[in-house]
Write an enzyme that holds these catalytic residues in place. Structure first.
Site, PDB file in Angstrom:
ATOM      1  N   LYS A   1      50.113 -47.183 -91.541  1.00 21.61           N
ATOM      2  CA  LYS A   1      48.928 -48.055 -91.659  1.00 21.61           C
ATOM      3  C   LYS A   1      49.320 -49.455 -92.132  1.00 21.61           C
ATOM      4  O   LYS A   1      48.709 -50.442 -91.735  1.00 21.61           O
ATOM      5  CB  LYS A   1      47.889 -47.442 -92.597  1.00 21.61           C
ATOM      6  CG  LYS A   1      46.847 -46.611 -91.864  1.00 21.61           C
ATOM      7  CD  LYS A   1      47.316 -45.238 -91.445  1.00 21.61           C
ATOM      8  CE  LYS A   1      47.563 -44.986 -90.014  1.00 21.61           C
ATOM      9  NZ  LYS A   1      48.076 -43.648 -89.722  1.00 21.61           N
TER      10      LYS A   1
ATOM     11  N   GLY B   1      54.907 -38.455 -75.433  1.00 15.22           N
ATOM     12  CA  GLY B   1      53.719 -37.972 -76.138  1.00 15.22           C
ATOM     13  C   GLY B   1      52.729 -39.102 -76.379  1.00 15.22           C
ATOM     14  O   GLY B   1      53.029 -40.033 -77.121  1.00 15.22           O
TER      15      GLY B   1
ATOM     16  N   GLY C   1      54.262 -33.824 -81.413  1.00 19.04           N
ATOM     17  CA  GLY C   1      53.609 -32.905 -82.344  1.00 19.04           C
ATOM     18  C   GLY C   1      54.531 -32.544 -83.504  1.00 19.04           C
ATOM     19  O   GLY C   1      55.703 -32.937 -83.532  1.00 19.04           O
TER      20      GLY C   1
ATOM     21  N   HIS D   1      21.401 -54.613 -93.110  1.00 19.99           N
ATOM     22  CA  HIS D   1      21.577 -55.486 -91.952  1.00 19.99           C
ATOM     23  C   HIS D   1      22.217 -56.796 -92.400  1.00 19.99           C
ATOM     24  O   HIS D   1      21.815 -57.339 -93.429  1.00 19.99           O
ATOM     25  CB  HIS D   1      20.216 -55.779 -91.323  1.00 19.99           C
ATOM     26  CG  HIS D   1      20.310 -56.754 -90.185  1.00 19.99           C
ATOM     27  ND1 HIS D   1      20.830 -56.401 -88.960  1.00 19.99           N
ATOM     28  CD2 HIS D   1      19.982 -58.069 -90.108  1.00 19.99           C
ATOM     29  CE1 HIS D   1      20.792 -57.462 -88.165  1.00 19.99           C
ATOM     30  NE2 HIS D   1      20.287 -58.487 -88.833  1.00 19.99           N
TER      31      HIS D   1
HETATM   32  P1  FAD Z   1      53.927 -33.188 -96.482  1.00 19.14           P
HETATM   33  O1  FAD Z   1      53.281 -34.486 -96.692  1.00 19.14           O
HETATM   34  O2  FAD Z   1      54.824 -33.020 -95.313  1.00 19.14           O
HETATM   35  O3  FAD Z   1      54.732 -32.875 -97.824  1.00 19.14           O
HETATM   36  C1  FAD Z   1      55.503 -31.738 -97.982  1.00 19.14           C
HETATM   37  C2  FAD Z   1      56.559 -32.012 -99.041  1.00 19.14           C
HETATM   38  O4  FAD Z   1      57.196 -30.794 -99.358  1.00 19.14           O
HETATM   39  C3  FAD Z   1      57.659 -32.964 -98.599  1.00 19.14           C
HETATM   40  O5  FAD Z   1      57.969 -33.855 -99.631  1.00 19.14           O
HETATM   41  C4  FAD Z   1      58.837 -32.042 -98.323  1.00 19.14           C
HETATM   42  O6  FAD Z   1      60.090 -32.672 -98.526  1.00 19.14           O
HETATM   43  C5  FAD Z   1      58.603 -30.983 -99.371  1.00 19.14           C
HETATM   44  N1  FAD Z   1      59.209 -29.684 -99.101  1.00 19.14           N
HETATM   45  C6  FAD Z   1      59.160 -28.949 -97.961  1.00 19.14           C
HETATM   46  N2  FAD Z   1      59.768 -27.761 -98.139  1.00 19.14           N
HETATM   47  C7  FAD Z   1      60.224 -27.741 -99.423  1.00 19.14           C
HETATM   48  C8  FAD Z   1      60.922 -26.794-100.192  1.00 19.14           C
HETATM   49  N3  FAD Z   1      61.276 -25.622 -99.692  1.00 19.14           N
HETATM   50  N4  FAD Z   1      61.225 -27.119-101.459  1.00 19.14           N
HETATM   51  C9  FAD Z   1      60.878 -28.310-101.999  1.00 19.14           C
HETATM   52  N5  FAD Z   1      60.208 -29.249-101.308  1.00 19.14           N
HETATM   53  C10 FAD Z   1      59.869 -28.959-100.036  1.00 19.14           C
HETATM   54  N6  FAD Z   1      47.442 -37.837 -91.732  1.00 19.14           N
HETATM   55  C11 FAD Z   1      46.262 -38.413 -92.035  1.00 19.14           C
HETATM   56  O7  FAD Z   1      45.355 -37.738 -92.551  1.00 19.14           O
HETATM   57  N7  FAD Z   1      46.036 -39.740 -91.807  1.00 19.14           N
HETATM   58  C12 FAD Z   1      46.991 -40.530 -91.251  1.00 19.14           C
HETATM   59  O8  FAD Z   1      46.761 -41.724 -91.055  1.00 19.14           O
HETATM   60  C13 FAD Z   1      48.236 -39.948 -90.919  1.00 19.14           C
HETATM   61  N8  FAD Z   1      49.210 -40.700 -90.376  1.00 19.14           N
HETATM   62  C14 FAD Z   1      50.426 -40.130 -90.118  1.00 19.14           C
HETATM   63  C15 FAD Z   1      51.419 -40.916 -89.543  1.00 19.14           C
HETATM   64  C16 FAD Z   1      52.660 -40.370 -89.248  1.00 19.14           C
HETATM   65  C17 FAD Z   1      53.727 -41.237 -88.645  1.00 19.14           C
HETATM   66  C18 FAD Z   1      52.909 -38.997 -89.552  1.00 19.14           C
HETATM   67  C19 FAD Z   1      54.239 -38.395 -89.276  1.00 19.14           C
HETATM   68  C20 FAD Z   1      51.918 -38.206 -90.111  1.00 19.14           C
HETATM   69  C21 FAD Z   1      50.671 -38.760 -90.385  1.00 19.14           C
HETATM   70  N9  FAD Z   1      49.635 -38.002 -90.917  1.00 19.14           N
HETATM   71  C22 FAD Z   1      48.425 -38.570 -91.192  1.00 19.14           C
HETATM   72  C23 FAD Z   1      49.806 -36.575 -91.229  1.00 19.14           C
HETATM   73  C24 FAD Z   1      50.061 -36.402 -92.724  1.00 19.14           C
HETATM   74  O9  FAD Z   1      51.221 -37.123 -93.083  1.00 19.14           O
HETATM   75  C25 FAD Z   1      50.206 -34.942 -93.047  1.00 19.14           C
HETATM   76  O10 FAD Z   1      49.075 -34.227 -92.603  1.00 19.14           O
HETATM   77  C26 FAD Z   1      50.338 -34.731 -94.541  1.00 19.14           C
HETATM   78  O11 FAD Z   1      51.445 -35.444 -95.068  1.00 19.14           O
HETATM   79  C27 FAD Z   1      50.512 -33.240 -94.851  1.00 19.14           C
HETATM   80  O12 FAD Z   1      50.581 -33.064 -96.234  1.00 19.14           O
HETATM   81  P2  FAD Z   1      51.362 -31.835 -96.861  1.00 19.14           P
HETATM   82  O13 FAD Z   1      51.293 -32.045 -98.333  1.00 19.14           O
HETATM   83  O14 FAD Z   1      50.891 -30.583 -96.271  1.00 19.14           O
HETATM   84  O15 FAD Z   1      52.878 -32.000 -96.387  1.00 19.14           O
HETATM   85  P1  NAD Z   2      49.826 -34.947 -81.284  1.00 16.11           P
HETATM   86  O1  NAD Z   2      49.582 -33.509 -81.158  1.00 16.11           O
HETATM   87  O2  NAD Z   2      48.734 -35.852 -81.717  1.00 16.11           O
HETATM   88  O3  NAD Z   2      50.338 -35.535 -79.897  1.00 16.11           O
HETATM   89  C1  NAD Z   2      51.451 -35.040 -79.239  1.00 16.11           C
HETATM   90  C2  NAD Z   2      51.294 -35.312 -77.758  1.00 16.11           C
HETATM   91  O4  NAD Z   2      52.508 -35.024 -77.110  1.00 16.11           O
HETATM   92  C3  NAD Z   2      50.217 -34.453 -77.113  1.00 16.11           C
HETATM   93  O5  NAD Z   2      49.344 -35.257 -76.370  1.00 16.11           O
HETATM   94  C4  NAD Z   2      51.010 -33.504 -76.242  1.00 16.11           C
HETATM   95  O6  NAD Z   2      50.323 -33.138 -75.070  1.00 16.11           O
HETATM   96  C5  NAD Z   2      52.233 -34.333 -75.920  1.00 16.11           C
HETATM   97  N1  NAD Z   2      53.406 -33.570 -75.561  1.00 16.11           N
HETATM   98  C6  NAD Z   2      53.839 -32.398 -76.092  1.00 16.11           C
HETATM   99  N2  NAD Z   2      55.005 -32.035 -75.513  1.00 16.11           N
HETATM  100  C7  NAD Z   2      55.313 -32.991 -74.611  1.00 16.11           C
HETATM  101  C8  NAD Z   2      56.392 -33.193 -73.709  1.00 16.11           C
HETATM  102  N3  NAD Z   2      57.397 -32.331 -73.635  1.00 16.11           N
HETATM  103  N4  NAD Z   2      56.383 -34.295 -72.922  1.00 16.11           N
HETATM  104  C9  NAD Z   2      55.373 -35.188 -72.997  1.00 16.11           C
HETATM  105  N5  NAD Z   2      54.319 -35.043 -73.832  1.00 16.11           N
HETATM  106  C10 NAD Z   2      54.301 -33.967 -74.633  1.00 16.11           C
HETATM  107  O7  NAD Z   2      51.111 -35.074 -82.241  1.00 16.11           O
HETATM  108  P2  NAD Z   2      51.826 -36.339 -82.853  1.00 16.11           P
HETATM  109  O8  NAD Z   2      51.300 -37.591 -82.261  1.00 16.11           O
HETATM  110  O9  NAD Z   2      53.272 -36.058 -82.804  1.00 16.11           O
HETATM  111  O10 NAD Z   2      51.349 -36.268 -84.354  1.00 16.11           O
HETATM  112  C11 NAD Z   2      51.655 -35.105 -85.139  1.00 16.11           C
HETATM  113  C12 NAD Z   2      50.568 -34.810 -86.120  1.00 16.11           C
HETATM  114  O11 NAD Z   2      50.564 -35.783 -87.157  1.00 16.11           O
HETATM  115  C13 NAD Z   2      49.201 -34.855 -85.491  1.00 16.11           C
HETATM  116  O12 NAD Z   2      48.820 -33.551 -85.155  1.00 16.11           O
HETATM  117  C14 NAD Z   2      48.304 -35.395 -86.544  1.00 16.11           C
HETATM  118  O13 NAD Z   2      47.650 -34.336 -87.165  1.00 16.11           O
HETATM  119  C15 NAD Z   2      49.238 -36.054 -87.548  1.00 16.11           C
HETATM  120  N6  NAD Z   2      49.006 -37.517 -87.512  1.00 16.11           N
HETATM  121  C16 NAD Z   2      47.776 -37.964 -87.859  1.00 16.11           C
HETATM  122  C17 NAD Z   2      47.506 -39.314 -87.809  1.00 16.11           C
HETATM  123  C18 NAD Z   2      46.143 -39.792 -88.180  1.00 16.11           C
HETATM  124  O14 NAD Z   2      45.412 -39.027 -88.808  1.00 16.11           O
HETATM  125  N7  NAD Z   2      45.771 -41.002 -87.822  1.00 16.11           N
HETATM  126  C19 NAD Z   2      48.484 -40.202 -87.406  1.00 16.11           C
HETATM  127  C20 NAD Z   2      49.725 -39.702 -87.048  1.00 16.11           C
HETATM  128  C21 NAD Z   2      49.973 -38.345 -87.115  1.00 16.11           C
END
Ligand code: FAD
Ligand code: NAD
Length: 478
Positions: free
Chosen positions: A57, A188, A279, A453
């Site tokens: 973000k 993707g 994904g 508004h």
């Molecule tokens: P995580 O945030 O993955 O945290 C898990 C933690 O556990 C990590 O620190 C990991 O190192 C640690 N861990 C794992 N296994 C072990 C172990 N065995 N021992 C000790 N530590 C361990 N979601 C949104 O809602 N809004 C967004 O805008 C958004 N943007 C995203 C953008 C990107 C690029 C990505 C990749 C994801 C985004 N997400 C977003 C998804 C969001 O980041 C995840 O849904 C969220 O972080 C999940 O939270 P969590 O606590 O389950 O796991």
């Molecule tokens: P996603 O599930 O949103 O999108 C993955 C896309 O890749 C899908 O459209 C799928 O059809 C496609 N795909 C899968 N296999 C493929 C292949 N072999 N070739 C071409 N296309 C393929 O997953 P993401 O974008 O990787 O994000 C992962 C997760 O992180 C999301 O599920 C979301 O929950 C979380 N996330 C959330 C936000 C947010 O809340 N704004 C932002 C980033 C990530």
């Protein structure tokens, strides 16, 4: 006495929220987290704060300001010349935000008396957890009354496009390119592909090609919203190719060659960098000792019921590692839900039907509840109201008139079934719809609430009025 009342494994939004709520309720709490900053030090916050929600973000906001400064201010009568990108500074700002927020969680842990154990945790049995310290040294066994598993998720890898961290990267790599790639490929066209594709396109990538395996664009979105999004993103220069199956990649010193097939045949694409964003999957490898019979599903997600109880008593699981959308706010609420069961005897499940989803593109996309296509498939009778942002005074003033609000209500009861927004500040507008749905509101309730508004929220109000074909600022033929 056990070492702790609660041990949380994972310090992302699900785990750290659970730990803080447990400590607030007077439970002796430790959180094992293994995340390492590039300098080797610990960092709480997991994926979300370190390489997910927050840094993405920060770059989305910075890149949108850059785009506005270059091409969006003229219509406001503001002439800006000589706009230049300082990518190093933009990245440093992003890093500083991450550092502030992760250190903020560490400060909250200290204030709440939570022990942060830097290392890897493994569940040995319901009341025993092994800790392997991140700094090396011998593993030790800790005892507790409850374990909360919150290990999060990790990117799914593609055999045909192995991530090398240089030319072929996952989302973490794509948040830290040292230069703007001229030609960017993304496998993707999901949330990450669209958000990060937007960032680099705005920062000057001449070509951004998204190869999407499915024939339908954003199938989880309401079709009308997805159609509008496709049109807008394509106009912005995101080249989204649907039905594209990547068959191979070759990474050279400067370029990546991507081979893919679609309905028209085989193709080759040359890009400077390639992002794999297909994904994420639960990060449960090695989390549980084999002798501990915890039930995982075929994706590796920990099996839980609606209260996040696993198959073992006293073991709970939350966040990306369990069923439901992989979203930070969903995991955080599950953390509170579990902490309050353990520490306050409250059993309030998280309603997965009202978890909002947001895609932070421009325009933003946000929704809660059911889509029109899902309701049709289920045979539910409904009525729809829509309102375009072109008819909103505030959107006109902002110069952001793209998109619409769509409200879906039950045909018989008028209960809200879904609200879908594509447009300015959709991420904030959706909160009103979430509250309304959580409180069991009807479209008429939303239509009869006074909205200030001129605000963007009037578009939600008018869309609700439009269910009865009585929107004031937009004429729909009866
Ligand atoms: P995580 O945030 O993955 O945290 C898990 C933690 O556990 C990590 O620190 C990991 O190192 C640690 N861990 C794992 N296994 C072990 C172990 N065995 N021992 C000790 N530590 C361990 N979601 C949104 O809602 N809004 C967004 O805008 C958004 N943007 C995203 C953008 C990107 C690029 C990505 C990749 C994801 C985004 N997400 C977003 C998804 C969001 O980041 C995840 O849904 C969220 O972080 C999940 O939270 P969590 O606590 O389950 O796991
Ligand atoms: P996603 O599930 O949103 O999108 C993955 C896309 O890749 C899908 O459209 C799928 O059809 C496609 N795909 C899968 N296999 C493929 C292949 N072999 N070739 C071409 N296309 C393929 O997953 P993401 O974008 O990787 O994000 C992962 C997760 O992180 C999301 O599920 C979301 O929950 C979380 N996330 C959330 C936000 C947010 O809340 N704004 C932002 C980033 C990530």
């Amino acid at each position: 006495m056990a070492d702790y009342d609660v041990i949380v494994i994972g310090g992302g939004p699900a785990g750290y929220t659970a730990a803080i709520r447990c400590a607030q309720l007077g439970l002796r709490t430790a959180c094992i987290d293994r995340w390492q900053r590039p300098d080797g030090g610990p960092a709480l916050g997991g994926t979300c704060l370190n390489v997910g929600c927050i840094p993405s973000k920060a770059l989305l906001d910075s890149s949108e300001l850059y785009r506005l400064a270059r091409e969006g201010l003229g219509e406001h009568g503001i002439r800006v010349e000589g706009v230049r990108l300082d990518l190093k500074r933009m990245m440093a700002r992003k890093e500083a935000i991450v550092r502030r927020l992760t250190e903020g969680i560490a400060a909250l842990f200290e204030a709440n008396g939570i022990e942060h154990l830097h290392g890897t945790g493994r569940l040995l049995s319901p009341k025993r957890v092994e800790l392997a310290p991140a700094t090396g040294g011998e593993a030790r066994v800790l005892s507790c009354e409850h374990v909360i598993l919150a290990p999060g998720s990790e990117p799914i890898e593609l055999e045909v496009a192995p991530v090398d961290g240089e030319r072929i990267v996952d989302s973490s790599g794509a948040l830290a390119f040292p230069t703007v790639p001229k030609r960017l490929g993304i496998i993707g066209a999901g949330v990450i592909g669209l958000e990060l594709g937007s960032v680099w396109r705005r920062l000057g990538a001449e070509e951004v090609v998204l190869l999407e395996a499915q024939e339908t664009f954003l199938p989880a979105c309401d079709h009308r919203i997805a159609q509008e999004a496709f049109r807008r993103f394509t106009a912005q220069g995101l080249d989204i190719r649907l039905g594209a199956r990547v068959t191979g990649t070759r990474a050279g010193a400067r370029q990546v060659t991507v081979r893919y097939e679609d309905g028209t045949g085989s193709h080759e694409l040359r890009v400077d960098r390639l992002i794999v964003a297909v994904g994420r999957r639960p990060a449960t490898d090695g989390l549980v000792a084999p002798e501990c019979e915890l039930v995982l599903d075929e994706r590796g997600a920990v099996h839980v019921d609606e209260l996040c109880r696993t198959s073992q008593p006293g073991v709970w699981a939350i966040g990306d590692a369990v069923r439901g959308p992989m979203l930070a706010h969903k995991g955080a609420e599950e953390g509170i839900c579990v902490a309050e069961q353990i520490g306050a005897g409250r059993s309030d499940p998280v309603d997965l039907g009202t978890v909002p989803a947001v895609i932070y593109t421009h325009p933003e996309i946000a929704w809660v509840g059911a889509t029109e296509q899902a309701l049709k498939a289920e045979g539910v009778a409904f009525r729809i109201g829509t309102f375009p942002f072109t008819a909103s005074g505030r959107a006109q003033a902002l110069g952001q008139t793209e998109g619409l609000v769509k409200v879906i209500a039950d045909a018989a009861t008028d209960m809200l079934l879904g609200v879908h927004v594509i447009g300015p500040w959709a991420s904030e507008l959706i909160a009103e719809a979430v509250v309304a749905m959580e409180l069991g509101a009807s479209s008429e309730d939303l239509a009869r609430i006074v909205h200030a508004h001129p605000t963007l929220s009037e578009a939600v109000h008018e869309a609700a009025m439009s269910v009865e074909r009585r929107a004031i600022h937009f004429h729909v033929r009866r």
